[in-house]
Write a protein that holds these residues in place. Sequence first.
Motif, short mmCIF file in Angstrom:
data_model
loop_
_atom_site.label_atom_id
_atom_site.label_comp_id
_atom_site.label_asym_id
_atom_site.label_seq_id
_atom_site.Cartn_x
_atom_site.Cartn_y
_atom_site.Cartn_z
N GLN A 94 0.81 -1.22 0.00
CA GLN A 94 0.00 0.00 0.00
C GLN A 94 0.84 1.27 0.00
OE1 GLN A 94 -2.60 -0.42 3.39
NE2 GLN A 94 -4.09 -1.64 2.25
N LEU A 95 2.04 1.19 0.58
CA LEU A 95 2.87 2.37 0.72
C LEU A 95 3.22 3.02 -0.62
CD1 LEU A 95 3.99 4.02 3.01
CD2 LEU A 95 6.08 2.66 2.94
N PRO A 96 3.59 2.26 -1.67
CA PRO A 96 3.87 2.91 -2.97
C PRO A 96 2.68 3.69 -3.51
CG PRO A 96 4.70 0.66 -2.97
CD PRO A 96 3.89 0.81 -1.72
N LEU A 97 1.46 3.16 -3.34
CA LEU A 97 0.26 3.87 -3.79
C LEU A 97 0.08 5.16 -3.01
CD1 LEU A 97 -2.18 0.82 -4.07
CD2 LEU A 97 -0.81 1.86 -5.88
N GLN A 98 0.37 5.10 -1.72
CA GLN A 98 0.24 6.30 -0.88
C GLN A 98 1.25 7.36 -1.31
OE1 GLN A 98 0.99 5.62 3.25
NE2 GLN A 98 -0.34 7.26 3.91
N LEU A 99 2.46 6.93 -1.65
CA LEU A 99 3.48 7.89 -2.08
C LEU A 99 3.10 8.52 -3.42
CD1 LEU A 99 6.84 6.12 -1.14
CD2 LEU A 99 5.30 7.49 0.27
N GLN A 100 2.54 7.73 -4.33
CA GLN A 100 2.09 8.29 -5.61
C GLN A 100 1.01 9.34 -5.39
OE1 GLN A 100 0.83 5.10 -8.16
NE2 GLN A 100 2.79 4.04 -8.04
N SER A 101 0.06 9.05 -4.50
CA SER A 101 -1.01 10.00 -4.21
C SER A 101 -0.44 11.28 -3.60
CB SER A 101 -2.01 9.35 -3.25
OG SER A 101 -3.00 10.26 -2.86
N ALA A 102 0.51 11.14 -2.69
CA ALA A 102 1.13 12.32 -2.06
C ALA A 102 1.87 13.16 -3.09
CB ALA A 102 2.08 11.88 -0.95
N GLU A 103 2.56 12.50 -4.01
CA GLU A 103 3.32 13.22 -5.03
C GLU A 103 2.39 14.01 -5.94
OE1 GLU A 103 7.12 12.28 -7.92
OE2 GLU A 103 5.66 10.70 -7.55
N ALA A 135 4.94 12.58 2.52
CA ALA A 135 4.48 11.39 3.23
C ALA A 135 5.41 11.16 4.42
CB ALA A 135 4.48 10.17 2.32
N VAL A 136 4.80 10.81 5.54
CA VAL A 136 5.56 10.59 6.77
C VAL A 136 5.35 9.14 7.21
CG1 VAL A 136 5.92 11.33 9.15
CG2 VAL A 136 5.14 12.98 7.43
N PHE A 148 8.99 11.34 2.82
CA PHE A 148 9.02 11.28 1.36
C PHE A 148 8.60 12.65 0.84
CE2 PHE A 148 6.48 11.07 -2.49
CZ PHE A 148 7.30 10.38 -3.37
N PRO A 149 9.32 13.24 -0.10
CA PRO A 149 10.47 12.72 -0.85
C PRO A 149 11.83 13.13 -0.28
CG PRO A 149 9.65 14.67 -1.92
CD PRO A 149 8.79 14.48 -0.71
N ALA A 150 11.83 13.81 0.87
CA ALA A 150 13.10 14.34 1.38
C ALA A 150 14.11 13.24 1.69
CB ALA A 150 12.84 15.18 2.63
N ASP A 151 13.65 12.14 2.30
CA ASP A 151 14.56 11.08 2.72
C ASP A 151 14.62 9.91 1.76
OD1 ASP A 151 15.03 12.59 4.99
OD2 ASP A 151 13.51 11.56 6.17
N ALA A 152 13.63 9.77 0.90
CA ALA A 152 13.58 8.61 0.00
C ALA A 152 12.63 8.91 -1.15
CB ALA A 152 13.12 7.37 0.76
N GLY A 153 12.93 8.29 -2.30
CA GLY A 153 12.09 8.49 -3.48
C GLY A 153 11.17 7.33 -3.77
N ASP A 154 11.24 6.26 -2.97
CA ASP A 154 10.36 5.11 -3.18
C ASP A 154 10.04 4.49 -1.84
OD1 ASP A 154 12.31 2.68 -2.67
OD2 ASP A 154 13.41 4.07 -3.98
N ALA A 155 9.06 3.57 -1.85
CA ALA A 155 8.55 2.99 -0.61
C ALA A 155 9.59 2.14 0.10
CB ALA A 155 7.30 2.17 -0.91
N ASP A 156 10.31 1.31 -0.63
CA ASP A 156 11.30 0.43 0.01
C ASP A 156 12.38 1.23 0.74
OD1 ASP A 156 9.98 -1.81 -0.83
OD2 ASP A 156 11.17 -2.06 -2.65
#
Length: 742
Positions: A320-329, A335-336, A432-440
């Motif tokens: 679910q986290l990648p979908l959440q990051l896409q929505s935030a972007e 995303a925290v 996200f995106p300050a510390d990482a660009g993807d969910a993993d």
Amino acid sequence: MSSSTSAEHDTPFKKAYQRALKDYARTGEGEEALMCAYELGRKAVAEQMNILDLVALHQNTVWKALLCGTSIERMGAYLRRSEEFLAEVMAPFEMMHRGFDDTIHQLQQTNATLEQRVEERTRALRESQRDTADLARLYLILSSINSAIVRLQDREELFKEACRIAVNQGGYPVAWVSTRNSETVSDTWCHLAGGDPTCRTTPIDSISEEIGRSIEKVYEEGVPVVGCRDENPVTFNGYAMAYAAYGLLPLKVEGKVIGVLVLFSAEPDAFRPDEMRLLTEMAGDLSFAMEHIKKGEQLNYLAYYDQLTGLPNRSLLLEQLPLQLQSAERAGRIAVLLLVDLVHFSDVSDTYGRHVGDELLKQIARRFGESRNCEIVARLGAEKFALSFTNTNEPDLVAHLLEQEVFSTFAKPFQVGDTEAHIAVKVGIALFPADAGDADTLFKNAEIALKRAHRKDEPYLLYDAAMNERIIHSVTMQAKLRKAIERGSLDVHYQPKVSAANGRLMGLEALLRYTDPETGIVRPGGFIPLLEETGMIIVIGDWVMRRAAEDLHRWRRLHLNPPRVAVNVSPIQLRQKNFIQSLRQILQETGGLSDGLDMEITESAVMTEVKMNIPKLEAVREMGFHIAIDDFGTGYSSLSYLSQLPVNALKIDRSFIVEMTERPNSLAIVTSIITLAHSLGLEVVAEGVELEEQAKLLRLLRCELIQGNLYSRPLPASEIVHLFNLDRIPESEDRSQRTEGR
């Protein structure tokens, strides 16, 4: 004539006769065709043909034509026209044969027999066609539903599709599926011919007692039920629908009836044995699919959810986290991800027993699940949870999330029976995106931050070390402010509003002040934005309004002749549904009078939802408040709305006042605002006045009121009373105080 002679002369005649007969029997048009029949009759007489041979030729031609695919509807017309043709052929024989009438009678009998045979064949053919069509329709339903079973893995979607297929392809007016959980009907779906799409609806047994009893029989005995009905139409979801028969089919999982498929038909002889055999097979296929879906749901639940708490596990979080990051972007938000580790939790289980530890984990999961802001709550292991958020676009708000979603959760002790447990936590944070660009990577960095928090014995750490100091300061300030609210250690100071014309005291503005026990006075910019971000401004705003009302009431009671007192209202307060009700309650608790109170609301707050705010401001004005638009000139005001607002004054933003003596543009803006206010009949207040040069310009521009450190810094209530009866407020001699903010 011999048969051989006849054979030699019959072939051309036979062809001509068959051709002419078929043409006329098919179309029935033209006298020429009948004349041709008559000529054929004359030729037969001339050649001394046997009349019975001629009749036999005629019958064979007609019979062959009928057997060659002539439709049922055209058979009758074909036979009538063939009789007309034969009558014309036989006409020349009337003069040659005395027994012509008997022959015609015989022909009529033969033709009647032929018609009877055709009618019987037609009836049998129609019945055969209906049986074939019914079987084809049922096999089509069976095939389509089996395709849906393969395609759909969701029980609700499968039931909806089965109902739709039964109506659209099966021709049933209504199809209904009802499932039962224990003794209660839990879900129902139906589809109506010509009605709305598939929909959830009321239980089917509410239609009539008869169907209710039939459904109970299916649940109890597990066998199909067929019934007929001759009463008035019934209503399904507002649609009147007549039916003559109904069939109920059990849906079974592991041998137990858990649902019923109900079909209605307008045909009284519907649901015959062959039809029920195929429908029962279809219900069996649906039952198999339900059993398969149930097992799949159980496996899916075990694969993606924690059995103890019911929360998503690590696998589902990472899906679910990648979908959440896409929505935030897409939304331009951050995303925290918070990883929360329960410190020494195993000691609780070891001391009080595993059942206490399990119940504590369930309580923690429930508290996390009550969050309105958290989008994902997951349990990652025995003592670790994850929380993710995308409802902010400011990294500094991470402090608020920590305070509200984690620390407040564990601030109260947990109670399991007679056992009270306090749980400490460590938190690792990645953005996200300050510390990482993807969910993993985000998850990995949050784990790194959590390990650092354990290693350094800190309650929380961010992956980005540079942000830690800011977040620590923010969290610390939030905690201090909460304590200040609880202890009542906040204070209200008052800054004078002075008449530009004569220097007399005309009003006060109530301003919140906070003194940190460790660092001393905190400037408003250091804690007001934090109050607004965390929502604490709602409670604090009400407290300031109540304090100002109490001070005003007390000063009047002491006959100190106080001026009007203005209180700032934040945009968050104004948006509250109970804003007016809360205001009335404060007035009732502080003497019931609003005369002498003013309200200052920023321009941007008023204009953001101006149509909704106008009725609120009108209600405020009716209570006796005067209203000023604060920080005017910094937002975007529609002149048409500005003229409709129930306000008394415009307050020029301090940034224009500070620059008006140095920048012509700022002076032009100040001049325009004053002119606009006067044209609307509004008073003008200039805030942030610190220089005499600024005050002189404002007097020339006919600004009514001046507020700023030129005359006085904000003073405590005990000191401001000394200014109430002065004829003129003198300019401040302490130049250092002029740089203090509001």
